[in-house]
Scaffold this motif. Structure first.
Motif, short mmCIF file in Angstrom:
data_model
loop_
_atom_site.label_atom_id
_atom_site.label_comp_id
_atom_site.label_asym_id
_atom_site.label_seq_id
_atom_site.Cartn_x
_atom_site.Cartn_y
_atom_site.Cartn_z
N GLU A 1 8.81 -38.20 67.02
CA GLU A 1 10.20 -37.79 67.24
C GLU A 1 11.01 -37.92 65.96
OE1 GLU A 1 13.55 -36.36 69.14
OE2 GLU A 1 11.48 -36.40 69.86
N ALA A 2 10.71 -38.96 65.16
CA ALA A 2 11.42 -39.18 63.91
C ALA A 2 11.16 -38.06 62.90
CB ALA A 2 11.03 -40.52 63.31
N ALA A 3 10.05 -37.35 63.07
CA ALA A 3 9.71 -36.26 62.15
C ALA A 3 10.22 -34.91 62.61
CB ALA A 3 8.19 -36.20 61.98
N LYS A 4 10.70 -34.84 63.84
CA LYS A 4 11.15 -33.56 64.39
C LYS A 4 12.52 -33.17 63.84
CE LYS A 4 10.99 -33.02 68.80
NZ LYS A 4 11.21 -33.41 70.21
N ARG A 5 12.79 -31.87 63.89
CA ARG A 5 14.11 -31.34 63.58
C ARG A 5 14.76 -30.88 64.88
NH1 ARG A 5 13.04 -27.38 58.33
NH2 ARG A 5 12.22 -29.00 56.91
N PRO A 6 16.08 -30.74 64.90
CA PRO A 6 16.75 -30.26 66.11
C PRO A 6 16.16 -28.92 66.56
CG PRO A 6 18.37 -31.11 64.57
CD PRO A 6 17.06 -31.09 63.83
N GLY A 7 15.82 -28.84 67.83
CA GLY A 7 15.26 -27.60 68.37
C GLY A 7 13.75 -27.60 68.47
N ASP A 8 13.08 -28.48 67.71
CA ASP A 8 11.62 -28.58 67.84
C ASP A 8 11.29 -29.00 69.27
OD1 ASP A 8 11.28 -27.93 65.20
OD2 ASP A 8 10.82 -29.98 64.53
N GLN A 9 10.24 -28.39 69.82
CA GLN A 9 9.89 -28.68 71.22
C GLN A 9 8.84 -29.77 71.34
OE1 GLN A 9 9.17 -25.43 69.93
NE2 GLN A 9 10.27 -23.93 71.16
N MET A 10 8.81 -30.34 72.53
CA MET A 10 7.81 -31.34 72.88
C MET A 10 7.25 -30.98 74.25
SD MET A 10 8.38 -35.39 73.72
CE MET A 10 9.01 -35.83 72.11
N ILE A 11 5.92 -31.08 74.38
CA ILE A 11 5.28 -30.86 75.67
C ILE A 11 4.09 -31.81 75.74
CG2 ILE A 11 3.79 -28.97 74.81
CD1 ILE A 11 4.20 -27.63 77.59
N THR A 12 3.84 -32.37 76.93
CA THR A 12 2.80 -33.38 77.03
C THR A 12 2.17 -33.38 78.41
OG1 THR A 12 2.32 -35.73 76.63
CG2 THR A 12 4.41 -35.22 77.69
N GLY A 13 1.30 -34.34 78.65
CA GLY A 13 0.66 -34.49 79.94
C GLY A 13 1.47 -35.38 80.85
N TYR A 14 0.80 -36.06 81.77
CA TYR A 14 1.53 -36.82 82.78
C TYR A 14 1.87 -38.24 82.36
CZ TYR A 14 -3.48 -37.33 83.62
OH TYR A 14 -4.84 -37.48 83.46
N ARG A 15 1.37 -38.72 81.20
CA ARG A 15 1.81 -40.02 80.68
C ARG A 15 3.03 -39.75 79.81
NH1 ARG A 15 -1.49 -44.11 81.09
NH2 ARG A 15 -3.31 -42.73 81.08
N ASP A 16 4.14 -39.45 80.44
CA ASP A 16 5.23 -38.76 79.75
C ASP A 16 6.56 -39.50 79.67
OD1 ASP A 16 5.72 -38.66 82.47
OD2 ASP A 16 5.90 -36.48 82.59
N HIS A 17 6.69 -40.66 80.29
CA HIS A 17 8.00 -41.32 80.34
C HIS A 17 8.52 -41.65 78.93
CE1 HIS A 17 6.02 -43.14 84.21
NE2 HIS A 17 6.24 -41.84 84.32
#
Length: 348
Positions: A78-94
């Motif tokens: 998250e610290a490397a992301k820029r505004p607007g970059d997306q995130m998608i993951t599996g069910y261990r997601d909290h």
């Protein structure tokens, strides 16, 4: 049982469970940065601990997969992301939802299936979503998010908006067929997607060397000409540095990048898993020697950026936030039956 324990010890040595053999240089961090990473990881830890308690009380139904031990990955990326970059993951997601800015109250209320939840109580632990936070879901089908994340990256390339999608999946999902179809498509079209493999060594309950012929998962992209690297997923600064390199590779038009983030979950695959496939001694060893929060705490104290009192104050603040979230999740009303007919599909 003794045989399984002997095998476990051998696997830990063979698989490099102490972290990657050669760790790249970690990212530089200011006092403010490191304190924020510490707070975020602690928020995830305390949130998941409380979620486990609510599950035990019967307030969370269905499945519940905790992220305890893996906090440095979500926070570092998250610290490397820029505004607007997306995130998608599996069910261990909290943990991923918390770091991308979703309200802990809404996340916890979603776990308890209440109307105040981020998906109005209809998604539960395994199917949350927030377009506002550019979080495109935890997904219940193993590996499905990899192809969906590739689609998000295709949209980014089509629009030419410079955004990158971070698609997370585990060592178990690494053997799914759609992963390699996605790899091929992403490299052919030079799509801006970082494939983040959260390798906790056991997938759903099987050691990686019993299920994968190639246990160095960052090498899985070689036949597609996709570069990859192994990263200490228990070191938030190492994760951040690697994620920055990967994101820059993608933004420069070179196509996808693979990060194998070596980590270790302390709890079972889900709350119903007693994790008898590994020893208590093994888990305790990782907790004592590689815990990501302890490591960050050591860096803060070593640099003179926080003392015991300051760290306790952060913990107290985080505990208050989590307590408020739990109370909101407990008292928020259940969804109205009419909600069964909303959010089913969207008309163009």
């Amino acid at each position: 049982m003794a045989r399984a324990q002997t095998g476990t010890a051998g696997r830990r040595k063979a698989n490099g469970a102490e972290g990657p053999a050669k760790a790249p240089a970690a990212a530089a961090a200011t006092k403010e940065d490191l304190l924020e990473y510490y707070r975020q990881m602690l928020l995830i830890r305390r949130f998941e601990e409380r979620a486990g308690q609510l599950y035990g009380m019967g307030l969370i139904g269905g499945f519940c997969h905790l992220y305890i031990g893996q906090e440095a990955i979500a926070v570092g990326c998250e610290a490397a992301k820029r505004p607007g970059d997306q995130m998608i993951t599996g069910y261990r997601d909290h943990g991923h939802m918390l770091v991308c800015g979703m309200d802990p109250k809404e996340v916890m209320a979603e776990l308890t299936g209440r109307s105040g939840g981020s998906s109005k109580g209809k998604g539960g632990s395994m199917h949350m979503f927030s377009t506002e936070a550019a979080f495109y879901g935890g997904h219940g089908i193993v590996g499905a998010q990899v192809s969906l994340g590739t689609g998000l990256a295709f949209a980014n390339a089509y629009r030419g908006d410079g955004k990158v999608c971070f698609a997370y999946y585990g060592d178990g999902a690494a053997n799914q067929g759609q992963v390699y179809e996605s790899f091929n498509m992403a490299q052919v079209w030079k799509l801006p997607v970082v494939y983040c493999i959260e390798n906790n060594e056991y997938a759903m309950g099987t050691a990686i060397d019993r299920s994968s012929s190639e246990t160095k998962l960052h090498k899985r992209g070689i036949s597609f000409n996709i570069p990859g690297e192994e990263v200490d997923g228990m070191d938030v600064l190492a994760v951040k540095a690697a994620a920055e390199r990967a994101a820059e590779h993608c933004r420069s038009g070179k196509g996808p990048y693979i990060l194998e983030l070596k980590t270790y979950r302390y709890r079972g695959h889900s709350m119903s898993d007693p994790a008898k496939y590994r020893t208590r001694e093994e888990v305790d060893e990782v907790r004592k020697t590689r815990d990501p929060i302890d490591h960050c705490e050591e860096l803060l104290e070593k640099n003179g950026w926080a003392d015991e009192a300051a760290l306790k104050a952060i913990d107290a603040e985080v505990k208050r936030i989590v307590a408020d979230a739990a109370e909101f999740a407990r008292t928020s009303p259940e969804p109205d039956p009419s909600e069964l007919y909303t959010d089913v599909y969207t008309e163009a």
